[in-house]
Design a protein around this motif. Structure first.
Motif, PDB file in Angstrom:
ATOM      1  N   UNK A   1      69.697  12.002 100.271  1.00 42.65           N
ATOM      2  CA  UNK A   1      69.216  11.809  98.827  1.00 42.65           C
ATOM      3  C   UNK A   1      69.232  10.042  99.163  1.00 42.65           C
ATOM      4  N   UNK A   2      67.630   9.305  98.644  1.00 46.90           N
ATOM      5  CA  UNK A   2      67.406   8.498  98.467  1.00 46.90           C
ATOM      6  C   UNK A   2      66.947   7.800  97.438  1.00 46.90           C
ATOM      7  N   UNK A   3      67.646   6.366  96.706  1.00 47.41           N
ATOM      8  CA  UNK A   3      67.568   5.917  95.343  1.00 47.41           C
ATOM      9  C   UNK A   3      66.795   4.823  95.616  1.00 47.41           C
ATOM     10  N   UNK A   4      65.781   4.226  95.224  1.00 52.15           N
ATOM     11  CA  UNK A   4      65.077   2.631  94.974  1.00 52.15           C
ATOM     12  C   UNK A   4      65.161   2.224  93.947  1.00 52.15           C
ATOM     13  N   UNK A   5      65.059   0.202  94.223  1.00 55.72           N
ATOM     14  CA  UNK A   5      64.568   0.496  92.924  1.00 55.72           C
ATOM     15  C   UNK A   5      62.986  -0.458  93.031  1.00 55.72           C
ATOM     16  N   UNK A   6      62.917  -0.194  91.738  1.00 55.43           N
ATOM     17  CA  UNK A   6      60.994  -0.488  91.705  1.00 55.43           C
ATOM     18  C   UNK A   6      61.365  -2.299  91.512  1.00 55.43           C
ATOM     19  N   UNK A   7      60.954  -2.284  93.172  1.00 55.68           N
ATOM     20  CA  UNK A   7      61.137  -4.203  93.089  1.00 55.68           C
ATOM     21  C   UNK A   7      59.527  -4.886  92.674  1.00 55.68           C
ATOM     22  N   UNK A   8      59.723  -6.306  92.450  1.00 56.07           N
ATOM     23  CA  UNK A   8      58.451  -7.402  92.276  1.00 56.07           C
ATOM     24  C   UNK A   8      58.091  -7.340  93.612  1.00 56.07           C
ATOM     25  N   UNK A   9      56.394  -7.484  93.729  1.00 55.63           N
ATOM     26  CA  UNK A   9      56.059  -8.123  95.341  1.00 55.63           C
ATOM     27  C   UNK A   9      56.475  -9.448  95.171  1.00 55.63           C
ATOM     28  N   UNK A  10      56.156  -9.679  96.496  1.00 54.73           N
ATOM     29  CA  UNK A  10      56.910 -10.837  96.989  1.00 54.73           C
ATOM     30  C   UNK A  10      56.077 -11.232  98.648  1.00 54.73           C
ATOM     31  N   UNK A  11      55.722 -12.962  98.936  1.00 53.08           N
ATOM     32  CA  UNK A  11      55.311 -12.933  99.665  1.00 53.08           C
ATOM     33  C   UNK A  11      56.123 -12.782 101.132  1.00 53.08           C
ATOM     34  N   UNK A  12      57.848 -12.758 101.151  1.00 51.47           N
ATOM     35  CA  UNK A  12      58.917 -13.403 102.041  1.00 51.47           C
ATOM     36  C   UNK A  12      60.096 -12.612 101.629  1.00 51.47           C
ATOM     37  N   UNK A  13      60.208 -11.737 101.955  1.00 51.26           N
ATOM     38  CA  UNK A  13      61.049 -10.606 102.225  1.00 51.26           C
ATOM     39  C   UNK A  13      61.893 -10.152 103.572  1.00 51.26           C
ATOM     40  N   UNK A  14      63.149  -9.686 103.483  1.00 46.34           N
ATOM     41  CA  UNK A  14      64.037  -8.838 104.510  1.00 46.34           C
ATOM     42  C   UNK A  14      64.483  -7.876 104.934  1.00 46.34           C
ATOM     43  N   UNK A  15      64.274  -6.723 105.716  1.00 46.82           N
ATOM     44  CA  UNK A  15      64.672  -6.477 106.214  1.00 46.82           C
ATOM     45  C   UNK A  15      65.631  -6.118 106.465  1.00 46.82           C
ATOM     46  N   UNK A  16      66.373  -5.644 105.977  1.00 45.85           N
ATOM     47  CA  UNK A  16      67.849  -5.091 106.757  1.00 45.85           C
ATOM     48  C   UNK A  16      68.366  -3.795 107.238  1.00 45.85           C
ATOM     49  N   UNK A  17      68.237  -3.358 107.636  1.00 51.45           N
ATOM     50  CA  UNK A  17      68.103  -2.036 107.517  1.00 51.45           C
ATOM     51  C   UNK A  17      67.080  -1.315 108.851  1.00 51.45           C
ATOM     52  N   UNK A  18      67.474   0.344 109.694  1.00 55.03           N
ATOM     53  CA  UNK A  18      66.268   1.046 110.217  1.00 55.03           C
ATOM     54  C   UNK A  18      67.241   1.047 112.234  1.00 55.03           C
ATOM     55  N   UNK A  19      66.894   2.114 112.439  1.00 55.68           N
ATOM     56  CA  UNK A  19      67.075   2.055 114.062  1.00 55.68           C
ATOM     57  C   UNK A  19      65.831   2.618 113.956  1.00 55.68           C
ATOM     58  N   UNK A  20      65.942   2.568 115.931  1.00 53.90           N
ATOM     59  CA  UNK A  20      64.970   3.077 116.362  1.00 53.90           C
ATOM     60  C   UNK A  20      65.328   4.439 117.425  1.00 53.90           C
ATOM     61  N   UNK A  21      66.420   3.666 117.725  1.00 51.60           N
ATOM     62  CA  UNK A  21      67.441   5.110 119.000  1.00 51.60           C
ATOM     63  C   UNK A  21      67.130   6.082 119.199  1.00 51.60           C
ATOM     64  N   UNK A  22      67.835   7.064 119.422  1.00 49.25           N
ATOM     65  CA  UNK A  22      67.590   8.368 119.676  1.00 49.25           C
ATOM     66  C   UNK A  22      68.216   8.921 118.129  1.00 49.25           C
ATOM     67  N   UNK A  23      66.875  10.401 117.871  1.00 48.40           N
ATOM     68  CA  UNK A  23      67.375  10.655 116.901  1.00 48.40           C
ATOM     69  C   UNK A  23      67.365   9.560 115.252  1.00 48.40           C
ATOM     70  N   UNK A  24      66.983   8.060 115.223  1.00 54.28           N
ATOM     71  CA  UNK A  24      66.517   7.708 114.426  1.00 54.28           C
ATOM     72  C   UNK A  24      65.074   7.231 114.372  1.00 54.28           C
TER      73      UNK A  24
END
Length: 476
Positions: free
Chosen positions: A144-167
């Protein structure tokens, strides 16, 4: 005799000169001591009141899968359909799709740009909100994946994700503006800053989407943080993360931008569920990956002394506190152990600015999933919230103030309800899908969660950006 006259005349000239100098000094001193005239001429100016800009939001669009074919390993394909809820109070709204950067089977499989036309003469932004949700069920990607419809920005931070095995992690960039955006991705991991060719100068065309697989820039990263900056047009940046253990999908999430670097980060509505099952299900392949964790980055040059408090929302068990030193420039993850199932407000305090988010997982009878919880600025006294049609939606409120807050929750149709959010605590309320106007919520952090048996997702509620303010123009 002549000599005495000459001497007397010379003395007189000297005395006269001294007297003259003294008189001049008195005149000058008097001029400096006397009050100056209050008369002044102001520089000519004109007050210009710009036409308030329309409010924009962008829904990130459908979940994507990277092609399994080795020759097309980075080519994304859209999966299924997503549902949206959006609207504005006191303003007309329109929607349009952006050009997707993925293979699609339907014109609806694209990011959606929403616009609320600001009424002429408005002095406050229209209350405007949107959100989306998708329940994916494929052999390789489910959750299940929900998300807000967000305002555009010139500066933002994504604190999430991984690129290890299976990710698998994909940065989704959507540009709703009329000019192309040039995007730079500064990537940090548990080993420090990543210098990655291809992470800068990424062009996102006007009215279009760009998809960037993170593994091509930061392979084998356990805990990445991505700083997204743009020139030209502005974008909304979203991290899609999915997890597959062996051949079994273990969840998917759309994580929006978290709060900008600050000494205090408040994350509302962190949901912990099925912790006993998570503990029992650990294996050598994924030890600790499902445990509740705070991910932190210190983007500056000085190490951070960090304290983390987890306080249960009303009706939830008491929380816990944690302390750790985080190295500058490196991403750290701090487990939220010694907690029980429930809903929590997590507050990160640091002596230097940090960015932060929380990850939790859930194990159901047949499926698994995970969620990212991000911080957001406090909202104003009135706020519109869009709740998408997911399972068991909850509105979460965090109150860092010294007094209780009484919030009125008014649905677009139907009767209003009230909720008391205790001082230095949090509360939640179950609501059906729809649009809700919150009043009395000044200074609170708000989030929305959805979830059920083996399903979970969340997003933060952000206040609207300011309207164009009057400015003083001084001609040459």
């Amino acid at each position: 005799m002549a000599d005495r006259r000459a001497l007397a005349q010379g003395s007189a000239r000297v005395i006269g000169g001294v007297v003259g100098v003294g008189i001049a000094a008195v005149v000058i001193a008097g001029a400096t001591l006397l009050p100056l005239s209050g008369f002044a001429i102001d520089a000519p100016s004109q007050t210009v009141r710009p036409v308030p800009a329309d409010q924009q939001r962008v829904c990130p669009g459908p979940l994507l899968a990277l092609a399994a074919d080795a020759g097309q390993a980075t080519r994304p394909s859209a999966i299924g359909a997503f549902s949206t809820v959006y609207g504005a109070s006191g303003a007309d709204t329109t929607s349009r799709t952006l050009k997707p950067d993925a293979d699609t089977t339907s014109s609806d499989q694209a990011p959606v740009a929403l616009t609320a036309t600001t009424p002429q003469g408005a002095t406050t932004p229209p209350l405007f909100a949107g959100a989306q949700v998708q329940n994916a069920q494929t052999d390789d990607l489910a959750g299940l994946a929900a998300a807000a419809c967000a305002e555009p920005s010139a500066d933002s931070w994504l604190v999430a994700g991984a690129t290890t095995l299976g990710q698998t992690s994909i940065v989704l960039l959507a540009n709703p503006t009329s000019v192309e955006a040039t995007v730079n991705l500064d990537i940090y991991t548990e080993t420090g800053h990543v210098s990655a060719p291809g992470a800068t100068g990424i062009v996102v065309p006007a009215g279009a989407q760009k998809v960037v697989p993170l593994a091509g820039l930061a392979p084998s990263a356990t805990a990445p943080v991505v700083h997204v900056t743009t020139t030209g047009g502005q974008v909304i940046a979203t991290m899609q993360q999915s997890f597959e253990q062996g051949i079994q999908p273990r969840g998917v999430e759309l994580a929006g931008a978290t709060g900008s670097p600050d000494r205090v980060q408040t994350i509302a509505g962190v949901t912990i569920a099925s912790l006993a099952a998570i503990t029992a299900a650990q294996s050598a392949e994924s030890v600790g990956v499902d445990f509740p964790t705070v991910r932190l980055l210190v983007p500056g040059d000085h190490d951070a002394k960090v304290t983390i408090g987890a306080v249960g929302e009303a009706g939830t068990n008491a929380g816990n506190s944690y302390a750790q030193t985080v190295k500058a420039g490196n991403v750290a993850e701090i487990p939220l152990d010694n907690l029980k199932d429930g809903n929590f407000t997590v507050t990160v305090r640091s002596d230097v600015p940090v960015v932060a988010a929380v990850r939790t997982s859930v194990i159901g009878t047949k499926t698994r999933d995970f969620s990212w919880f991000v911080s957001a600025p406090t909202i104003g006294d009135s706020q519109l919230v869009a709740v998408p049609p997911g399972p068991k939606p909850l509105l979460h409120f965090a109150n860092a103030g010294a007094s209780d807050a009484k919030v009125t929750i008014q649905p677009s149709t139907g009767k209003a309800t009230s909720l008391t959010v205790p001082a230095e605590g949090g509360a939640n309320v179950a609501v059906p899908s729809g649009r809700y106007t919150l009043t009395g919520a000044h200074g609170l952090e708000v989030s929305v969660s959805v979830g059920g048996d083996g399903q979970a997702s969340s997003f933060a509620v952000s206040p609207a950006g300011p309207l164009a303010a009057p400015i003083e123009v001084y001609p040459h």
